[in-house]
Design a protein around this motif. Structure first.
Motif, PDB file in Angstrom:
ATOM      1  N   ARG A 263     -63.809 -75.038 -11.460  1.00 34.76           N
ATOM      2  CA  ARG A 263     -64.804 -76.119 -11.491  1.00 34.76           C
ATOM      3  C   ARG A 263     -64.939 -76.789 -10.118  1.00 34.76           C
ATOM      4  NH1 ARG A 263     -62.021 -78.776 -16.610  1.00 34.76           N
ATOM      5  NH2 ARG A 263     -60.364 -77.533 -15.723  1.00 34.76           N
ATOM      6  N   ILE A 264     -63.807 -76.894  -9.428  1.00 33.40           N
ATOM      7  CA  ILE A 264     -63.851 -77.512  -8.095  1.00 33.40           C
ATOM      8  C   ILE A 264     -64.542 -76.566  -7.118  1.00 33.40           C
ATOM      9  CG2 ILE A 264     -62.419 -78.337  -6.175  1.00 33.40           C
ATOM     10  CD1 ILE A 264     -60.391 -79.325  -8.208  1.00 33.40           C
ATOM     11  N   SER A 265     -64.193 -75.300  -7.242  1.00 34.47           N
ATOM     12  CA  SER A 265     -64.797 -74.314  -6.347  1.00 34.47           C
ATOM     13  C   SER A 265     -66.331 -74.274  -6.554  1.00 34.47           C
ATOM     14  CB  SER A 265     -64.114 -72.992  -6.669  1.00 34.47           C
ATOM     15  OG  SER A 265     -64.855 -71.923  -6.351  1.00 34.47           O
ATOM     16  N   LYS A 266     -66.754 -74.338  -7.814  1.00 37.27           N
ATOM     17  CA  LYS A 266     -68.199 -74.302  -8.125  1.00 37.27           C
ATOM     18  C   LYS A 266     -68.883 -75.569  -7.597  1.00 37.27           C
ATOM     19  CE  LYS A 266     -71.119 -73.327 -12.108  1.00 37.27           C
ATOM     20  NZ  LYS A 266     -71.522 -74.530 -12.803  1.00 37.27           N
ATOM     21  N   PHE A 267     -68.216 -76.701  -7.820  1.00 35.57           N
ATOM     22  CA  PHE A 267     -68.782 -77.974  -7.359  1.00 35.57           C
ATOM     23  C   PHE A 267     -68.960 -77.938  -5.835  1.00 35.57           C
ATOM     24  CE2 PHE A 267     -68.490 -82.297  -5.766  1.00 35.57           C
ATOM     25  CZ  PHE A 267     -69.348 -82.983  -6.604  1.00 35.57           C
ATOM     26  N   GLY A 504     -50.100 -81.129  -7.802  1.00 39.70           N
ATOM     27  CA  GLY A 504     -51.552 -81.123  -7.784  1.00 39.70           C
ATOM     28  C   GLY A 504     -52.069 -80.931  -6.365  1.00 39.70           C
ATOM     29  N   GLN A 505     -53.377 -80.885  -6.236  1.00 39.41           N
ATOM     30  CA  GLN A 505     -53.942 -80.722  -4.897  1.00 39.41           C
ATOM     31  C   GLN A 505     -55.339 -81.319  -4.790  1.00 39.41           C
ATOM     32  OE1 GLN A 505     -53.894 -76.555  -3.976  1.00 39.41           O
ATOM     33  NE2 GLN A 505     -54.774 -75.934  -5.919  1.00 39.41           N
ATOM     34  N   PHE A 506     -55.669 -81.723  -3.569  1.00 39.40           N
ATOM     35  CA  PHE A 506     -56.971 -82.344  -3.291  1.00 39.40           C
ATOM     36  C   PHE A 506     -57.859 -81.414  -2.477  1.00 39.40           C
ATOM     37  CE2 PHE A 506     -54.767 -86.594  -3.529  1.00 39.40           C
ATOM     38  CZ  PHE A 506     -55.558 -87.102  -4.532  1.00 39.40           C
ATOM     39  N   GLN A 513     -66.975 -87.489  -1.532  1.00 36.81           N
ATOM     40  CA  GLN A 513     -66.718 -86.766  -2.785  1.00 36.81           C
ATOM     41  C   GLN A 513     -65.469 -85.914  -2.596  1.00 36.81           C
ATOM     42  OE1 GLN A 513     -69.260 -86.415  -5.383  1.00 36.81           O
ATOM     43  NE2 GLN A 513     -71.208 -86.490  -4.316  1.00 36.81           N
ATOM     44  N   CYS A 514     -64.731 -85.777  -3.659  1.00 38.11           N
ATOM     45  CA  CYS A 514     -63.480 -85.025  -3.543  1.00 38.11           C
ATOM     46  C   CYS A 514     -63.182 -84.351  -4.883  1.00 38.11           C
ATOM     47  CB  CYS A 514     -62.384 -86.027  -3.177  1.00 38.11           C
ATOM     48  SG  CYS A 514     -60.789 -85.311  -2.843  1.00 38.11           S
ATOM     49  N   GLY A 515     -62.513 -83.211  -4.809  1.00 39.88           N
ATOM     50  CA  GLY A 515     -62.050 -82.559  -6.039  1.00 39.88           C
ATOM     51  C   GLY A 515     -60.534 -82.656  -6.070  1.00 39.88           C
ATOM     52  N   ALA A 516     -59.979 -82.778  -7.241  1.00 38.21           N
ATOM     53  CA  ALA A 516     -58.516 -82.841  -7.315  1.00 38.21           C
ATOM     54  C   ALA A 516     -58.015 -82.165  -8.573  1.00 38.21           C
ATOM     55  CB  ALA A 516     -58.037 -84.288  -7.289  1.00 38.21           C
ATOM     56  N   GLU A 517     -56.928 -81.423  -8.400  1.00 40.79           N
ATOM     57  CA  GLU A 517     -56.200 -80.920  -9.555  1.00 40.79           C
ATOM     58  C   GLU A 517     -54.999 -81.820  -9.681  1.00 40.79           C
ATOM     59  OE1 GLU A 517     -57.137 -76.227  -8.722  1.00 40.79           O
ATOM     60  OE2 GLU A 517     -55.071 -76.921  -8.829  1.00 40.79           O
ATOM     61  N   LEU A 518     -54.885 -82.449 -10.812  1.00 39.43           N
ATOM     62  CA  LEU A 518     -53.810 -83.419 -10.982  1.00 39.43           C
ATOM     63  C   LEU A 518     -52.762 -82.856 -11.928  1.00 39.43           C
ATOM     64  CD1 LEU A 518     -56.202 -86.463 -11.333  1.00 39.43           C
ATOM     65  CD2 LEU A 518     -54.905 -85.799  -9.315  1.00 39.43           C
ATOM     66  N   SER A 528     -64.842 -91.265  -7.337  1.00 35.57           N
ATOM     67  CA  SER A 528     -63.612 -91.965  -7.702  1.00 35.57           C
ATOM     68  C   SER A 528     -62.394 -91.159  -7.222  1.00 35.57           C
ATOM     69  CB  SER A 528     -63.545 -92.188  -9.199  1.00 35.57           C
ATOM     70  OG  SER A 528     -63.762 -90.968  -9.841  1.00 35.57           O
ATOM     71  N   THR A 529     -62.531 -89.830  -7.240  1.00 34.55           N
ATOM     72  CA  THR A 529     -61.431 -88.985  -6.774  1.00 34.55           C
ATOM     73  C   THR A 529     -61.209 -89.187  -5.275  1.00 34.55           C
ATOM     74  OG1 THR A 529     -62.259 -87.411  -8.378  1.00 34.55           O
ATOM     75  CG2 THR A 529     -60.512 -86.642  -6.950  1.00 34.55           C
ATOM     76  N   GLN A 530     -62.328 -89.438  -4.568  1.00 35.21           N
ATOM     77  CA  GLN A 530     -62.184 -89.702  -3.133  1.00 35.21           C
ATOM     78  C   GLN A 530     -61.367 -90.978  -2.911  1.00 35.21           C
ATOM     79  OE1 GLN A 530     -63.229 -87.768  -0.573  1.00 35.21           O
ATOM     80  NE2 GLN A 530     -62.383 -89.187   0.936  1.00 35.21           N
ATOM     81  N   TRP A 531     -61.529 -91.959  -3.788  1.00 31.10           N
ATOM     82  CA  TRP A 531     -60.737 -93.190  -3.656  1.00 31.10           C
ATOM     83  C   TRP A 531     -59.268 -92.932  -3.965  1.00 31.10           C
ATOM     84  CZ3 TRP A 531     -61.989 -97.170  -0.908  1.00 31.10           C
ATOM     85  CH2 TRP A 531     -63.338 -97.362  -0.606  1.00 31.10           C
ATOM     86  N   LEU A 532     -59.076 -92.024  -4.909  1.00 25.78           N
ATOM     87  CA  LEU A 532     -57.690 -91.637  -5.208  1.00 25.78           C
ATOM     88  C   LEU A 532     -57.078 -90.979  -3.967  1.00 25.78           C
ATOM     89  CD1 LEU A 532     -55.484 -91.319  -7.390  1.00 25.78           C
ATOM     90  CD2 LEU A 532     -56.472 -89.096  -7.931  1.00 25.78           C
ATOM     91  N   TRP A 533     -57.877 -90.124  -3.345  1.00 23.82           N
ATOM     92  CA  TRP A 533     -57.441 -89.436  -2.116  1.00 23.82           C
ATOM     93  C   TRP A 533     -57.053 -90.463  -1.048  1.00 23.82           C
ATOM     94  CZ3 TRP A 533     -59.218 -89.227   2.961  1.00 23.82           C
ATOM     95  CH2 TRP A 533     -58.818 -88.143   3.742  1.00 23.82           C
ATOM     96  N   TYR A 534     -57.934 -91.462  -0.853  1.00 19.72           N
ATOM     97  CA  TYR A 534     -57.626 -92.500   0.147  1.00 19.72           C
ATOM     98  C   TYR A 534     -56.294 -93.172  -0.179  1.00 19.72           C
ATOM     99  CZ  TYR A 534     -62.313 -92.568   2.313  1.00 19.72           C
ATOM    100  OH  TYR A 534     -63.439 -92.248   2.999  1.00 19.72           O
ATOM    101  N   SER A 535     -56.131 -93.528  -1.450  1.00 20.24           N
ATOM    102  CA  SER A 535     -54.913 -94.294  -1.759  1.00 20.24           C
ATOM    103  C   SER A 535     -53.657 -93.437  -1.662  1.00 20.24           C
ATOM    104  CB  SER A 535     -55.006 -94.988  -3.115  1.00 20.24           C
ATOM    105  OG  SER A 535     -55.607 -94.143  -4.019  1.00 20.24           O
ATOM    106  N   VAL A 536     -53.776 -92.161  -2.098  1.00 23.03           N
ATOM    107  CA  VAL A 536     -52.590 -91.305  -2.004  1.00 23.03           C
ATOM    108  C   VAL A 536     -52.198 -91.101  -0.539  1.00 23.03           C
ATOM    109  CG1 VAL A 536     -51.751 -88.946  -2.352  1.00 23.03           C
ATOM    110  CG2 VAL A 536     -52.909 -90.140  -4.195  1.00 23.03           C
TER     111      VAL A 536
END
Ligand code: FAD
Length: 567
Positions: A263-267, A504-506, A513-518, A528-536
């Motif tokens: 899904r991330i690859s397609k996105f 997991g991985q970002f 925009q960001c994709g993440a496997e959690l 929202s995932t991009q914000w998670l990326w920033y905070s991590v």
């Protein structure tokens, strides 16, 4: 910052001291370590490398028990997940680098650091030949020797050109801090040159063609960063040439980001399509010339020239010369990285351990177990496939090799993965649908892939922390031989094998925009995932200084945009 990883809680967390590596009662063959007897003086422990593996080890090692030295040509640690952000000036180079001596002094550890490169490992005499490769050196005294009792190799890897002609001469790599800075300068240079009055339209167009070879996490993230730089900053500064810009990603597989959930690859592919970033899949680069790359399309066999003003090569990693030499002396010639056992001991020599990108654990066991179960179970007849045993094995496999599931799914074996969840009662019916031969074929594929441990900071940091915990616990175990030892197979073991925990991985995809496997098979994509990326990534910085600098750089970019001066 892909495989990037929810370095969360774990990966880089090791550096922050968050990861707990359980050692007590764990297993490692007794002969793995010779004891450190404080009465006879400390054993000499040498670490090669100041990257994720080396620094994670140093953060945890108890220097009261060992005489520790660290050798590396780089006197700083780099937070690599933010390297792509340096290429476009979102983050400054110095904001993601932390001096090694500062990191060590903040922990109060007694460690000697030598800024030099190890050029030869003599595992028989336990000697290292080192070279001062800096600009300032005493003539005739560049080389020196260092003895060790225990050696930890954490020299990482270098970019791999796979022998493709012209790559070294005409492409940029994205591996070190200097690479990122060179790319940043080169992008702006291309824009400035394209604006010169005497160029033809064709030359202008070529100058603004950016080619990225490799559709893995690094290549994709760089393409996304480049797109952001052009669309958010450079387009308004270079209005006359902005429409000539092209960004092309060349990928040998049929998808980009193929180690990620589909899904991330397609996105990512759809987003790139919307943004006008061209993705050429199933294409192999045959040669790089000064002004273009020669690409062969797998489907048609056709060869095409793709012109570029700047090209970045990001197709994988290769062996450092010091290791190529070392591997010859220990009979590991047919490999790309050092083979270790599951306690991270380098095969073919004594008292040498390896962590991170330069090493891989040969781990056939679980895959073999699964294959064996399938062979044993006559699926078509009994149907039950000893389902509980299968489920246990699969659980173990998933825990240790998170990629296993991805590979099985990619090979259209989702139902195998699903079997982990079904109840023994339902097993008969479901198991009937399995085609054993096909499954075995797929397993062979998986086996091939699994031998290559993912080359990520997450793995390197966990390995460094694990090894330090083993070394720290060792003397205690020697003094209490009746301690929590167990008997297993070929002898007594003290520590558990290294077990990788995937957090997991970002995959940052640009435009916030960001994709993440959690953890727990969750996939999250979007802003929202991009914000998670920033905070991590803010939280995983290795010091308050770099954390403050990175946060400052992000804020600065928000208010003033990126700096396009060419220094
Ligand atoms: P390194 O961190 O590369 O460290 C190697 C060290 O050895 C360096 O200090 C080097 O100077 C030193 N050295 C080299 N040669 C010698 C020698 N001869 N003698 C002594 N010392 C030597 N991973 C993630 O988990 N998440 C991410 O988001 C992520 N993003 C990345 C983005 C980019 C652009 C890149 C390039 C990598 C990324 N990675 C990421 C991968 C991650 O950086 C590596 O897996 C990790 O750095 C490996 O750690 P290491 O300790 O093995 O090697």
């Amino acid at each position: 910052s892909y495989r990037g990883i929810v370095l969360a809680l774990g990966a880089s967390g090791c550096l922050g001291g968050l990861v707990l590596v359980a050692v007590d009662g764990d297993l490692i063959p007794v002969q793995a370590f010779t004891s450190t007897d404080p009465g006879e003086g400390k054993k000499k422990l040498v670490v090669l490398g100041t990257g994720w593996g080396g620094m994670s080890f140093l953060k945890q090692i108890d220097t009261r028990q060992y005489d520790v030295k660290i050798i590396s040509p780089r006197n700083y640690f780099v937070f690599t997940p933010l390297l792509p952000s340096v290429t476009n000036g979102t983050v400054e180079a110095r904001s993601i680098a932390e001096p090694v001596r500062r990191m060590l002094s903040s922990t109060g550890k007694q460690v000697d650091f030598y800024e030099s490169e190890c050029v030869n490992i003599d595992a028989v005499n336990k000697k290292l030949l080192c070279r001062d490769a800096s600009n300032v050196r005493v003539k005739g005294k560049e080389d020196f020797e260092v003895d060790y009792d225990y050696l930890i190799v954490a020299v990482g890897a270098m970019s791999n050109t796979f022998g493709t002609e012209g790559v070294k001469e005409y492409c940029h790599f994205l591996k070190e801090l200097e690479d990122a800075e060179k790319i940043r300068e080169s992008v702006v240079d291309c824009f400035e040159t394209a604006c010169l009055p005497h160029l033809s339209d064709e030359e202008r167009k070529r100058m603004l063609s950016f080619v990225i070879v490799g559709g893995g996490p690094t290549g994709v993230e760089f393409a996304a960063e480049l797109y952001d730089l052009v669309s958010e900053d450079l387009a308004s500064l270079y209005p006359s040439v902005k429409d000539l810009v092209t960004v092309t990603v060349i990928q040998s597989g049929d998808h980009i980001l193929n180690t990620f959930d589909h899904r991330i690859s397609k996105f990512a592919e759809e987003k790139f399509q919307r943004d006008g970033v061209t993705v050429k899949t199933n294409c192999r680069v045959l040669k790089v010339n000064e002004k273009d790359v020669l690409v062969k399309e797998k489907a048609t066999g056709q060869e095409v020239h793709v012109p570029f003003g700047m090209a970045v090569w990001s197709t994988g990693i290769g062996t450092r010369p010091v290791l190529t030499k070392f591997m010859k002396t220990i009979g590991q010639t047919d490999r790309r990285v050092l083979a270790t056992d599951e306690w991270l001991r380098v095969k073919g020599c004594k008292d040498v351990w390896a962590v991170g990108d330069c090493a891989t654990i040969e781990q056939r066991k679980v895959v073999d177990d699964i294959a064996y179960l399938f062979e044993k179970a006559d699926i078509d007849k009994s149907g039950t496939l000893e389902i509980e045993e299968f489920q246990r094995t699969m659980e173990k496999a998933r825990e240790r090799y998170p990629q296993l599931e991805v590979y099985l799914q990619r090979q259209k074996f989702r139902h195998v993965v699903d079997m982990v969840k079904i109840s023994p009662g339902d097993a008969k019916e479901k198991a009937m649908h399995l085609n054993v031969d096909e499954f075995k074929k797929s397993l062979a594929q998986v086996d091939k892939q699994l031998k290559l441990f993912p080359a990520t900071a997450q793995v390197a940091a966990q390995q460094g922390a694990y090894l330090a915990a083993c070394f720290n616990a060792l003397p205690k175990k020697d003094y209490k031989p009746e301690g929590p030892e167990r008997i297993r197979g070929e002898g007594r073991h003290r520590f558990r094998q290294f077990q990788y925990r995937h957090m997991g991985q970002f995959a940052p995809l640009g435009s916030e925009q960001c994709g993440a496997e959690l953890p727990g098979d969750w996939v999250s994509i979007g802003r929202s995932t991009q914000w998670l990326w920033y905070s991590v990534y803010a939280s995983k910085q290795v010091s308050w200084r770099t954390r403050a600098l990175v946060l400052f750089d992000w804020t600065k970019r928000l208010f003033f945009g990126r700096d396009s001066s060419r220094m």
